[in-house]
Design a protein around this motif. Structure first.
Motif, PDB file in Angstrom:
ATOM      1  N   GLY A   1      -4.864   6.632  -0.049  1.00  0.00           N
ATOM      2  CA  GLY A   1      -4.637   6.408  -1.714  1.00  0.00           C
ATOM      3  C   GLY A   1      -4.842   5.309  -2.341  1.00  0.00           C
ATOM      4  O   GLY A   1      -5.767   5.442  -3.375  1.00  0.00           O
TER       5      GLY A   1
ATOM      6  N   THR B   1       1.022  -1.222  -0.070  1.00  0.00           N
ATOM      7  CA  THR B   1       0.045  -0.063  -0.061  1.00  0.00           C
ATOM      8  C   THR B   1       0.960   1.336  -0.024  1.00  0.00           C
ATOM      9  O   THR B   1       0.735   2.322  -0.762  1.00  0.00           O
ATOM     10  CB  THR B   1      -0.817   0.058   1.255  1.00  0.00           C
ATOM     11  OG1 THR B   1      -1.993   0.797   0.857  1.00  0.00           O
ATOM     12  CG2 THR B   1      -0.415   0.450   2.418  1.00  0.00           C
ATOM     13  N   GLU B   2       1.899   1.178   0.594  1.00  0.00           N
ATOM     14  CA  GLU B   2       2.822   2.489   0.724  1.00  0.00           C
ATOM     15  C   GLU B   2       3.709   2.549  -0.612  1.00  0.00           C
ATOM     16  O   GLU B   2       3.611   3.746  -1.038  1.00  0.00           O
ATOM     17  CB  GLU B   2       3.866   2.157   1.574  1.00  0.00           C
ATOM     18  CG  GLU B   2       3.486   2.408   3.239  1.00  0.00           C
ATOM     19  CD  GLU B   2       4.629   2.201   4.157  1.00  0.00           C
ATOM     20  OE1 GLU B   2       5.757   2.961   3.895  1.00  0.00           O
ATOM     21  OE2 GLU B   2       4.543   1.374   5.001  1.00  0.00           O
TER      22      GLU B   2
ATOM     23  N   SER C   1      -4.605   1.562   2.558  1.00  0.00           N
ATOM     24  CA  SER C   1      -4.415   3.286   2.956  1.00  0.00           C
ATOM     25  C   SER C   1      -5.248   4.110   2.074  1.00  0.00           C
ATOM     26  O   SER C   1      -5.479   3.659   0.876  1.00  0.00           O
ATOM     27  CB  SER C   1      -2.969   3.827   3.200  1.00  0.00           C
ATOM     28  OG  SER C   1      -2.220   3.205   1.760  1.00  0.00           O
TER      29      SER C   1
ATOM     30  N   GLU D   1       1.145   4.198  -2.840  1.00  0.00           N
ATOM     31  CA  GLU D   1       0.844   5.813  -2.159  1.00  0.00           C
ATOM     32  C   GLU D   1       2.021   6.536  -2.804  1.00  0.00           C
ATOM     33  O   GLU D   1       1.723   7.739  -3.415  1.00  0.00           O
ATOM     34  CB  GLU D   1       0.959   5.822  -0.584  1.00  0.00           C
ATOM     35  CG  GLU D   1       0.033   5.195   0.308  1.00  0.00           C
ATOM     36  CD  GLU D   1      -1.527   6.139  -0.049  1.00  0.00           C
ATOM     37  OE1 GLU D   1      -1.243   7.208  -0.185  1.00  0.00           O
ATOM     38  OE2 GLU D   1      -2.543   5.365   0.135  1.00  0.00           O
TER      39      GLU D   1
END
Ligand code: PLP
Length: 438
Positions: free
Chosen positions: A178, A137-138, A176, A141
């Motif tokens: 975004g 997820t990061e 997350s 992002e």
């Protein structure tokens, strides 16, 4: 300054046993005892865990009651070399014992070497760059922010702003905000609305729908070459090629989310680049660290886009020495032990074996990312029966079972599951009938 202090940090007497295991700090218990403690202390976002796992070796894991399982899910496509791989474990331990974390005010040899290695494996052209994060997820992002930057820099002076990001129906890109905006599933999104603005979902694998959606407001198209959470659904080669062409013509970025498909999972290093697609950015996580958390975004070439520049993005843990050492060690073993050839061979074994099994209606084997459909909505029942029989598998949809085992799974291990599967399907069908009657 006096640097001749105690180098182990153990001299204060608090740490008497330097070979301590986690059990020294957790205590021990049965599965039932642990699960009672779990429900009293852990937030219920994952429902009730299926088992309490205490140990693993290769493709095998054991629960707190000593029961053994063949792990055909690999922590959801994460444990690329199974559990407790000796080389990976050794590199991680020695890195941690040497230098564990430094912050991004500093760099370390493992961070640099891993970035170089990823650029080389992905055959990224000159000018390509890597950003490290800690998860899928990061990584996404970062890609989301890259798309926004691209859109801002390439918006016409007096025209509409280039802020639309296209994603596909069925897409999963993370949790997350975004990445969640890119994720299609309404049940994941709705409780947290409003989503970050500007994301539009278009039909899956539909070139004409993409062509129609592609205008001067589009900053990026984000796609998984094979949708994993949607049940292992591949995009056609025709679509991937059209996606590359149409985004390039429109001045938009093509971003491939290879969090699940990358790093050898499909029998190729990356599913998109193996298909001849050079994206503007690619995101990785899951298998990259062989079980250690790490994510990455690779940007390709000078591209039409500015890179994120100093101060525009960051992370405290991302790219730390231990995580990057774990990934380097994993990639080293995948390469030196010719593991990708094993992925292709064992995939063929699964594909052939699954195809002949009564009740299995479709098999989608992309290396060791495998989805198979069953005639009845009993996938969850098959997962339950499999656990009882000592196999860890997963049901992303009511009709679909997913396998994402360690990439070094043996053909015999695959065979043991194939031999057991007809009985698992029988058990699940019988449980479904019982449910219908009660
Ligand atoms: C799992 C997954 C993610 C999210 O990764 P996390 O590490 O769980 O944040 C994103 N994209 C795809 C395609 C995934 O499979």
């Amino acid at each position: 300054m006096n640097h001749a202090h105690d180098e182990t940090g153990a001299g204060n007497g608090l740490l008497s046993n330097v070979n301590a295991t986690a059990a020294a700090v957790t205590g021990t218990g049965t599965s039932a005892q642990w699960l009672a403690r779990y429900s009293d202390s852990l937030m219920g976002v994952f429902g009730s865990p299926q088992r309490v796992l205490v140990r693993g070796a290769g493709a095998l894991v054991w629960d707190a009651d000593g029961k053994e399982y063949l792990d055909l899910l690999g922590g959801i496509a994460v444990n690329a070399l199974g559990h407790a791989h000796p080389f990976v474990t050794s590199v991680i331990s020695s890195q941690l014992a040497t230098l564990g974390h430094v912050s991004n005010f500093f760099t370390s040899p493992t961070q640099i070497a891993l970035a170089e290695k990823l650029l080389s494996l992905s055959q990224a052209p000159t000018g390509s760059k890597v950003f490290f994060a800690n998860s899928g997820t990061e990584a996404n992002e970062a890609a989301f922010k890259l798309a926004r930057r691209h859109g801002k820099v390439h918006s016409p002076e007096n025209g509409p702003s280039r802020s639309t990001i296209l994603a596909l129906e069925g897409a999963f890109h993370g949790r997350s905000m975004g990445a969640l905006a890119l994720t299609a599933k309404q049940a994941y999104r709705e409780p947290f609305e409003p989503m970050p603005a500007g994301v539009r979902h278009i039909p899956f694998d539909d070139v004409e729908a993409l062509r129609a959606a592609m205008d001067e407001t589009v900053a990026a198209l984000v796609i998984e070459p094979i949708q994993g959470e949607a049940g292992v659904r591949p995009l056609s080669l025709e679509y991937l090629r059209a996606a590359r062409e149409l985004t390039r013509e429109a001045g938009a970025l093509l971003i491939l989310d290879e969090v699940q498909t990358g790093v050898g999972r499909t029998g190729e290093w990356f599913a998109g680049t193996a298909a001849g697609i050079v994206p503007d950015a690619m995101t990785l996580a899951k298998g990259l660290g062989g079980g250690f958390p790490i994510g990455a975004m690779i940007t390709f070439g000078e591209g039409p886009s500015p890179l994120l520049s100093a101060g525009q993005h960051g992370t405290t843990f991302g790219g730390n020495p231990v995580a990057t050492a774990a990934a380097l060690a994993t990639l080293h073993v995948l390469e030196s032990a010719n593991v990708l050839a094993n992925v292709r061979a064992v995939s063929a074994r699964f594909a052939e074996g699954l195809t002949g099994i009564a009740g299995v209606t479709q098999v989608r084997a992309h290396g060791l990312l495998i989805g198979f459909d069953v005639a009845e909505p009993i996938a969850a029942g098959i997962v339950t029966a499999a656990l009882e029989a000592g196999f860890i598998i997963n049901a992303p949809k009511p009709h679909t079972v997913r396998l994402a085992p360690p990439l070094n799974l043996t053909s015999q291990q695959a065979g043991s599951f194939l031999a057991a599967l007809p009985a698992l399907i029988e058990t699940a069908l019988a449980a479904q009938t019982l449910q219908g009657e009660s």
